[in-house]
Scaffold this motif. Structure first.
Motif, PDB file in Angstrom:
ATOM      1  N   GLN A  75       0.953  -1.224   0.045  1.00 41.29           N
ATOM      2  CA  GLN A  75       0.047  -0.046   0.108  1.00 41.29           C
ATOM      3  C   GLN A  75       0.832   1.252   0.134  1.00 41.29           C
ATOM      4  O   GLN A  75       2.132   1.090   0.432  1.00 41.29           O
ATOM      5  CB  GLN A  75      -1.049   0.167   1.144  1.00 41.29           C
ATOM      6  CG  GLN A  75      -1.808  -1.281   1.276  1.00 41.29           C
ATOM      7  CD  GLN A  75      -1.261  -2.345   2.224  1.00 41.29           C
ATOM      8  OE1 GLN A  75       0.132  -2.409   2.272  1.00 41.29           O
ATOM      9  NE2 GLN A  75      -2.004  -3.105   2.750  1.00 41.29           N
ATOM     10  N   VAL A  76       0.401   2.261  -0.305  1.00 44.08           N
ATOM     11  CA  VAL A  76       0.853   3.842  -0.272  1.00 44.08           C
ATOM     12  C   VAL A  76       0.036   4.634   0.369  1.00 44.08           C
ATOM     13  O   VAL A  76      -1.207   4.527  -0.127  1.00 44.08           O
ATOM     14  CB  VAL A  76       1.031   4.363  -1.676  1.00 44.08           C
ATOM     15  CG1 VAL A  76       1.866   5.823  -1.812  1.00 44.08           C
ATOM     16  CG2 VAL A  76       2.080   3.307  -2.522  1.00 44.08           C
ATOM     17  N   GLN A  77       0.234   5.332   1.375  1.00 44.57           N
ATOM     18  CA  GLN A  77      -0.489   6.218   2.050  1.00 44.57           C
ATOM     19  C   GLN A  77      -0.078   7.543   1.640  1.00 44.57           C
ATOM     20  O   GLN A  77       1.282   8.146   1.457  1.00 44.57           O
ATOM     21  CB  GLN A  77      -0.311   6.172   3.522  1.00 44.57           C
ATOM     22  CG  GLN A  77      -1.332   7.036   4.395  1.00 44.57           C
ATOM     23  CD  GLN A  77      -1.221   6.856   5.866  1.00 44.57           C
ATOM     24  OE1 GLN A  77      -0.077   6.324   6.270  1.00 44.57           O
ATOM     25  NE2 GLN A  77      -2.606   7.058   6.595  1.00 44.57           N
ATOM     26  N   TYR A  78      -0.922   8.689   1.469  1.00 42.00           N
ATOM     27  CA  TYR A  78      -0.783  10.005   1.183  1.00 42.00           C
ATOM     28  C   TYR A  78      -1.246  10.599   2.639  1.00 42.00           C
ATOM     29  O   TYR A  78      -2.400  10.746   3.069  1.00 42.00           O
ATOM     30  CB  TYR A  78      -1.430  10.665   0.033  1.00 42.00           C
ATOM     31  CG  TYR A  78      -1.610  12.042   0.225  1.00 42.00           C
ATOM     32  CD1 TYR A  78      -0.367  12.802  -0.485  1.00 42.00           C
ATOM     33  CD2 TYR A  78      -2.788  12.844   0.480  1.00 42.00           C
ATOM     34  CE1 TYR A  78      -0.672  14.205  -0.365  1.00 42.00           C
ATOM     35  CE2 TYR A  78      -2.891  14.255   0.283  1.00 42.00           C
ATOM     36  CZ  TYR A  78      -1.789  14.742   0.008  1.00 42.00           C
ATOM     37  OH  TYR A  78      -1.852  16.270   0.092  1.00 42.00           O
ATOM     38  N   SER A  87      -5.968  12.348   4.497  1.00 40.32           N
ATOM     39  CA  SER A  87      -5.173  10.998   4.376  1.00 40.32           C
ATOM     40  C   SER A  87      -5.948  10.100   3.298  1.00 40.32           C
ATOM     41  O   SER A  87      -6.995  10.237   3.401  1.00 40.32           O
ATOM     42  CB  SER A  87      -4.970  10.471   5.783  1.00 40.32           C
ATOM     43  OG  SER A  87      -4.473   9.342   5.685  1.00 40.32           O
ATOM     44  N   LYS A  88      -5.105   9.602   2.315  1.00 42.58           N
ATOM     45  CA  LYS A  88      -5.670   8.634   1.379  1.00 42.58           C
ATOM     46  C   LYS A  88      -4.647   7.396   1.485  1.00 42.58           C
ATOM     47  O   LYS A  88      -3.639   7.569   1.661  1.00 42.58           O
ATOM     48  CB  LYS A  88      -5.617   9.461  -0.094  1.00 42.58           C
ATOM     49  CG  LYS A  88      -6.522  10.586   0.027  1.00 42.58           C
ATOM     50  CD  LYS A  88      -6.536  11.056  -1.527  1.00 42.58           C
ATOM     51  CE  LYS A  88      -7.247  12.540  -1.512  1.00 42.58           C
ATOM     52  NZ  LYS A  88      -7.118  12.868  -2.872  1.00 42.58           N
ATOM     53  N   LEU A  89      -5.287   6.326   1.192  1.00 41.87           N
ATOM     54  CA  LEU A  89      -4.526   4.990   0.945  1.00 41.87           C
ATOM     55  C   LEU A  89      -4.653   4.545  -0.396  1.00 41.87           C
ATOM     56  O   LEU A  89      -5.887   4.414  -0.817  1.00 41.87           O
ATOM     57  CB  LEU A  89      -5.247   4.058   2.106  1.00 41.87           C
ATOM     58  CG  LEU A  89      -4.244   2.965   2.299  1.00 41.87           C
ATOM     59  CD1 LEU A  89      -2.835   3.237   2.853  1.00 41.87           C
ATOM     60  CD2 LEU A  89      -5.129   2.040   3.337  1.00 41.87           C
ATOM     61  N   PHE A  90      -3.699   4.163  -1.268  1.00 44.59           N
ATOM     62  CA  PHE A  90      -3.841   3.656  -2.565  1.00 44.59           C
ATOM     63  C   PHE A  90      -3.089   2.304  -2.382  1.00 44.59           C
ATOM     64  O   PHE A  90      -2.667   1.991  -1.618  1.00 44.59           O
ATOM     65  CB  PHE A  90      -2.826   4.551  -3.317  1.00 44.59           C
ATOM     66  CG  PHE A  90      -3.089   6.084  -3.382  1.00 44.59           C
ATOM     67  CD1 PHE A  90      -4.129   6.422  -4.250  1.00 44.59           C
ATOM     68  CD2 PHE A  90      -2.529   6.993  -2.726  1.00 44.59           C
ATOM     69  CE1 PHE A  90      -4.466   7.675  -4.286  1.00 44.59           C
ATOM     70  CE2 PHE A  90      -2.790   8.149  -2.874  1.00 44.59           C
ATOM     71  CZ  PHE A  90      -3.747   8.455  -3.448  1.00 44.59           C
TER      72      PHE A  90
END
Length: 447
Positions: A75-78, A87-90
């Motif tokens: 995963q990648v978090q912003y 906050s967003k999770l990709f």
């Protein structure tokens, strides 16, 4: 990965399942060291571990500090350290890639685009404003070349990822954009350095390690040279303008985990002066010449015009390794000799002894200017700042080192008369006394 943004400076380190944020450098005239005594924030993750992160230098300001965090499960978090509710999770469902995020980076001068590399050998282009697809993405082939393929994601609506690059064989360990943002250097577990013109997706250069995988990569401040380190215990200097290995450095006794140019002691300004005297090409001329150069597949298209006269520049870079040693290297004109070298295609059985991988005696062998054991565990982080250098090791010991002639306080300045040894006067911080898990090395970034 080093650089100070405008406004609220921050330092970020990950260790095990935890992510730590520290206040950055103080202003001139006061204490100049990074304050590692107490983190200003800490995040603890469950089920996955942070593996890498990057601040957006382009948008860094007092009202926004954008941070990307990659994780061991893919995963990648912003995050925004100022707007804490952002906050967003990709790749949350791991439909894009199930392997560890090995490295990630904001695109130069972009507010929303970033790249994330994975242990699968894939590199994905994301836009933080777009959601991820609710099903595994479908791709169409855009471009294919020697050892790489580029795919566009099929989607009627804007969805992540926007594109996928398949680079080399095995994990893609690290990548770096050139200072002008045009070119992308990737190092992989297959031992290859590949340099692409990012927009045209064309391979502009290729190099092979002496043996083993390549683990780290960086560009010189003027974009003329790329330095790599890896499992051959060497640092290798590759000329982007000439497409060849110009030198190797032997000083480490184990794998080289981090390499970085020191922009504050590399006299790159002289290159710009020399180039300006000869007359630099205008932006329009560069754009007109770029497609032709890219089409030849040569290693041309450097950001600066003709090389300066011999003796007019010295590059300095550092390296840190699993042998717990920090090395400093000088790259001078006596090893940067000119001369065309014939190119060869990548044939693993015939690489050694070619321009892709010269034999040890065929290129200059550098000796380190400084080679110092500075930790008890393998080193994983090396960051050059204007007034200090930051290192970190596997056990979570983070150190700031004073540069020669500079000190963190007036008292230390009085105590440090004479030349002495270097680096010196470390300011240390052990992060909560936690040990990192095997295979999840601490990494640090600065904004």
């Amino acid at each position: 990965p080093a650089g100070l943004g405008s406004g609220g400076d921050r330092v970020c380190f990950n260790l095990g399942r935890e992510l730590y944020f520290y206040p950055g450098c103080c202003r001139r005239g006061s204490q100049r060291s990074i304050d590692l005594n107490k983190p200003i924030d800490k995040r603890i993750y469950k089920g996955t571990q942070p593996t890498c992160h990057d601040f957006n230098q382009f948008t860094a300001a007092t009202e926004t500090i954008s941070l990307l965090v990659g994780f061991s499960a893919g995963q990648v978090q912003y995050l925004d350290l100022i707007k804490k509710d952002t906050s967003k999770l990709f790749n949350e469902e791991r439909l894009i890639d199930k392997t560890k995020v090995t490295y990630l980076k904001w695109l130069p001068e972009s507010e929303s685009l970033f790249l994330a590399s994975h242990a699968s050998g894939h590199l994905y282009l994301y836009n933080v404003s777009h959601p991820c697809a609710s099903a595994p993405p479908q791709y169409s082939l855009l471009k294919q070349g020697e050892g790489f393929s580029v795919y566009a994601a099929k989607s009627k609506a804007p969805r992540n990822p926007l594109a996928k690059w398949a680079v080399g064989e095995g994990p893609l360990n690290e990548f770096a954009f050139s200072p002008d943002g045009r070119h992308l250097a990737c190092v992989s577990q297959d031992g290859c350095l590949r340099v692409f013109h990012f927009d045209s997706m064309l391979l502009r250069g290729l190099m092979k390690s002496y043996f083993g995988g390549l683990l780290c990569v960086c560009w010189s401040p003027d974009g003329r040279y790329v330095v790599t380190g890896g499992e051959d215990d060497l640092v290798t200097v590759w000329s982007f303008t000439e497409g060849r290995v110009v030198a190797r450095g032997h000083g480490h006794k184990s794998w080289v985990n981090a390499v970085a140019f020191d922009p504050y002691t590399t006299r790159a300004e002289e290159v710009a002066t020399a180039a300006g005297a000869d007359g630099e090409r205008s932006g329009e001329e560069e754009e007109e010449e770029e497609p032709e150069a890219a089409g030849t597949g040569s290693a041309g298209g450097a950001p600066l015009s003709p090389l300066p006269k011999a003796g007019s520049i010295t590059y300095r870079f550092g390296s840190a390794g699993q042998d717990t040693q920090f090395c400093l290297w000088d790259l001078t004109e006596d090893v940067l000799y000119p001369g065309p070298v014939p190119r060869s295609r990548l044939d693993p059985a015939k690489v050694l002894g070619t321009a892709l991988c010269p034999r040890i005696h065929e290129v200059p062998l550098l000796e380190p200017l400084v080679c110092k054991k500075i930790a008890q565990e393998r080193l994983t982080v090396l960051l050059f700042l204007e007034d200090c250098i930051i290192t970190a090791c596997q056990e979570g010991l983070i150190c700031t080192w004073a540069r020669p002639g500079k000190a963190f306080t007036d008292e230390e300045t009085e105590a440090q008369t004479g030349e002495g040894s270097w680096p010196r006067s470390p300011s240390k911080s052990v992060v909560e006394g936690i040990s990192s898990q095997p295979g999840n090395s601490p990494s640090g970034t600065v904004v």
